[in-house]
Every structure is written in C-alpha cells, then in structure tokens.
Design a protein around this motif. Structure first.
Motif, PDB file in Angstrom:
ATOM      1  N   ASN A   2      -9.569  65.476  17.983  1.00  0.00           N
ATOM      2  CA  ASN A   2      -9.468  64.068  17.561  1.00  0.00           C
ATOM      3  C   ASN A   2     -10.725  63.508  16.913  1.00  0.00           C
ATOM      4  O   ASN A   2     -10.644  62.545  16.171  1.00  0.00           O
ATOM      5  N   ILE A  22      -5.913  65.707  14.811  1.00  0.00           N
ATOM      6  CA  ILE A  22      -4.832  64.853  15.329  1.00  0.00           C
ATOM      7  C   ILE A  22      -5.317  63.438  15.651  1.00  0.00           C
ATOM      8  O   ILE A  22      -4.577  62.648  16.220  1.00  0.00           O
ATOM      9  N   ARG A  40      -9.573  65.650  31.372  1.00  0.00           N
ATOM     10  CA  ARG A  40     -10.702  65.567  30.450  1.00  0.00           C
ATOM     11  C   ARG A  40     -11.916  65.013  31.171  1.00  0.00           C
ATOM     12  O   ARG A  40     -11.781  64.179  32.052  1.00  0.00           O
ATOM     13  N   MET A  80       4.625  62.908  12.788  1.00  0.00           N
ATOM     14  CA  MET A  80       3.986  62.916  14.112  1.00  0.00           C
ATOM     15  C   MET A  80       4.010  61.501  14.662  1.00  0.00           C
ATOM     16  O   MET A  80       3.946  60.545  13.898  1.00  0.00           O
ATOM     17  N   LYS A  88      -9.540  67.865  22.841  1.00  0.00           N
ATOM     18  CA  LYS A  88     -10.621  66.865  22.815  1.00  0.00           C
ATOM     19  C   LYS A  88     -11.295  66.754  24.185  1.00  0.00           C
ATOM     20  O   LYS A  88     -10.610  66.795  25.223  1.00  0.00           O
ATOM     21  N   ILE A 126      -0.372  69.370  23.748  1.00  0.00           N
ATOM     22  CA  ILE A 126      -0.598  69.257  25.187  1.00  0.00           C
ATOM     23  C   ILE A 126      -2.069  69.456  25.531  1.00  0.00           C
ATOM     24  O   ILE A 126      -2.680  70.455  25.135  1.00  0.00           O
ATOM     25  N   GLY A 127      -2.629  68.480  26.246  1.00  0.00           N
ATOM     26  CA  GLY A 127      -4.033  68.537  26.641  1.00  0.00           C
ATOM     27  C   GLY A 127      -4.198  68.805  28.120  1.00  0.00           C
ATOM     28  O   GLY A 127      -4.383  69.942  28.555  1.00  0.00           O
ATOM     29  N   THR A 128      -4.091  67.746  28.916  1.00  0.00           N
ATOM     30  CA  THR A 128      -4.447  67.849  30.346  1.00  0.00           C
ATOM     31  C   THR A 128      -3.611  68.884  31.117  1.00  0.00           C
ATOM     32  O   THR A 128      -4.143  69.560  31.987  1.00  0.00           O
TER      33      THR A 128
HETATM   34  C1  LIG Z   1      -5.026  63.670  23.629  1.00  0.00           C
HETATM   35  C2  LIG Z   1      -3.870  63.818  22.732  1.00  0.00           C
HETATM   36  C3  LIG Z   1      -2.766  64.596  23.115  1.00  0.00           C
HETATM   37  C4  LIG Z   1      -2.637  65.293  24.453  1.00  0.00           C
HETATM   38  O1  LIG Z   1      -2.594  64.386  25.499  1.00  0.00           O
HETATM   39  P1  LIG Z   1      -2.312  64.897  27.012  1.00  0.00           P
HETATM   40  O2  LIG Z   1      -1.692  63.732  27.664  1.00  0.00           O
HETATM   41  O3  LIG Z   1      -3.651  65.242  27.580  1.00  0.00           O
HETATM   42  O4  LIG Z   1      -1.432  66.062  26.937  1.00  0.00           O
HETATM   43  C5  LIG Z   1      -1.739  64.735  22.187  1.00  0.00           C
HETATM   44  N1  LIG Z   1      -1.759  64.122  20.995  1.00  0.00           N
HETATM   45  C6  LIG Z   1      -2.801  63.375  20.606  1.00  0.00           C
HETATM   46  C7  LIG Z   1      -2.768  62.744  19.261  1.00  0.00           C
HETATM   47  C8  LIG Z   1      -3.881  63.177  21.460  1.00  0.00           C
HETATM   48  O5  LIG Z   1      -4.886  62.404  21.077  1.00  0.00           O
END
Ligand SMILES: *Cc1c(COP(=O)(O)O)cnc(C)c1O
Length: 234
Positions: free
Chosen positions: A60, A82, A233, A164, A39, A225-227
């Motif tokens: 998202n 998600i 972001r 989840m 996202k 995993i995002g950041t």
């Molecule tokens: C943004 C998000 C993540 C990842 O978050 P980070 O802290 O950036 O790794 C994982 N799950 C969901 C549902 C999210 O919205």
C-alpha cells in the motif's frame, strides 16, 4: 524457526479455504487467486511465504514497498500496488509493479501509462470503485466508472484487467453480500460495455481476511488477504 513453520501452515489453511469455497459456491477450480497483502509485514515474513509457494504480494505504501522490492530481488515476486496512488509517486509505481489495483482517475491512469518503461509489458490495472459511496474512501463513484474505463482502454501501456473494491466495514453479513453483488453486477456491465476492447478484462478483486469466502461466493476472482496470512500487523 517457529516462524518458518508457521508461514506454510497459514498459507495452506487459506488456500484450502479458497478451494473449499470454489467447490461450495460452484466456482471453477483455481478461478480465485490469492494476493498476500503484506503492508507493515516484515521482509522475512514475505520471504518465508514466498518460499512456501506464494507468488503475488500487495503493498500500500510506496516507500515501504520499494525497500522490500529491493531486498527481495532474488525472489520472483509479482508485486501489486493496492494503496492510494499519489500523483507524484506514479513513476516509481509504473517502474516497479506488475499491477496497480487502485486506479481511480484519468490523471493517474495517464501518468502510469506514460511512465511505464518500454522494456516492461503493459501495466496491469484494476479500477477501484467506491462501491458503498463512502465519503472518506477512494475509488471512482459507480456512475463515473464507464467513462474512466473507456479512457483507460485507450492507453496502450495499460492492460485493463478488472475492478477492485473495499466494501463498507460492517458486521451485517447481508450488507457485505450486497456490496459484493453490486460490484459483480458492475463488473458484468463493464465487460459487456467493452466488447472486443475488454479481452483482458477478467479480474474481480474483492474480499479480505474477514470476508473472502463471502466474496468468492459472490464472484471474486482475486482475494487480498493480510492478517489471516501473516498474523496481526505491527
Ligand atoms: C490491508 C489490505 C488488505 C488486507 O486486509 P486484511 O484484513 O489484513 O486481510 C486488502 N486490501 C487492501 C487494499 C488493503 O489495504
């Protein structure tokens, strides 16, 4: 150019950490899969990560996701929804995603089932659990999980894959572990409850950038995993 170099490095680093945690916590090799939570990350970054070998991405927000999906049709990406599922958006979600990890009520489940195109395999779903009973968070309350699960497994166009959750944000590691343990316990309960109906129920999706090693310790089979994978972001 710098960006292209960076994507594989961050990905390798995360995959190495996942593999290390599998060993450290006596989890089977490759029992934990990685969803790149993309996202508000650019199409270019997603493409670079895909080219570096990452195949599954989580989004998202529907409109943002559809733009990305459209521009990345040349990549064989498995898309996971998600985020919060709004009732009036279920059709597009059912049409464009392989997974929805955030199913938390019967109406949403029924709509996704009815709107899943016949040309596609059943939609993989996880039920999102509000594991720490936070008033502001989505997800089904733990005591309402089994009835929802029983309902979802009757829907032929859904494949119920697991649970989840996003635990309470906390700096206290013990609290984090308790949330992950509680979800794992619920997961085992669901698995036993379903018996033969739960043959595809194999997924425990928990753990994000800050806590995925802890989640793997407590039984996660999927981390989002995002950041840590993309950088901050925008
Ligand atoms: C943004 C998000 C993540 C990842 O978050 P980070 O802290 O950036 O790794 C994982 N799950 C969901 C549902 C999210 O919205």
């Amino acid at each position: 150019m710098k960006l292209k170099m960076q994507a594989p490095r961050l990905l390798r680093n995360i995959l190495a950490q996942i593999a290390e945690s599998e060993v450290r916590y006596q989890r089977a090799p490759h029992s934990v899969s990685l969803i790149a939570a993309s996202k508000s990350q650019s199409i270019e970054k997603i493409r670079n990560l895909y080219l570096a070998g990452q195949g599954s991405f989580g989004e998202n927000y529907l409109q943002e996701a559809l733009t990305k999906i459209e521009q990345l049709t040349d990549c064989d990406i498995e898309w996971h929804f998600i985020g919060l599922v709004q009732r009036n958006k279920t059709r597009k979600i059912a049409e464009h995603f392989s997974w929805v990890q955030s199913v938390d009520d019967e109406t949403i489940a029924k709509r996704l089932n009815d709107q899943r195109p016949v040309s596609l395999p059943p939609l993989n779903v996880c039920i999102e659990v509000n594991i720490d009973r936070e008033l502001t968070k989505s997800g089904v309350m733990p005591e309402l999980l089994l009835p929802l699960l029983d309902y979802c497994v009757t829907l032929p166009r859904l494949s119920v894959r697991g649970l989840m959750a996003i635990p309470l944000t906390t700096d206290i590691p013990q609290q984090q572990s308790l949330s992950f343990q509680a979800l794992h316990t619920l997961w085992k309960h669901c698995k036993a409850h379903m018996g033969d109906r739960g043959e595809h129920f194999d997924t425990l999706s928990m753990g994000m950038s800050a806590d995925f090693n802890e989640a793997i310790k407590e039984g996660a089979t999927m981390v989002r995993i995002g950041t840590a994978l993309f950088g901050e972001r925008k």
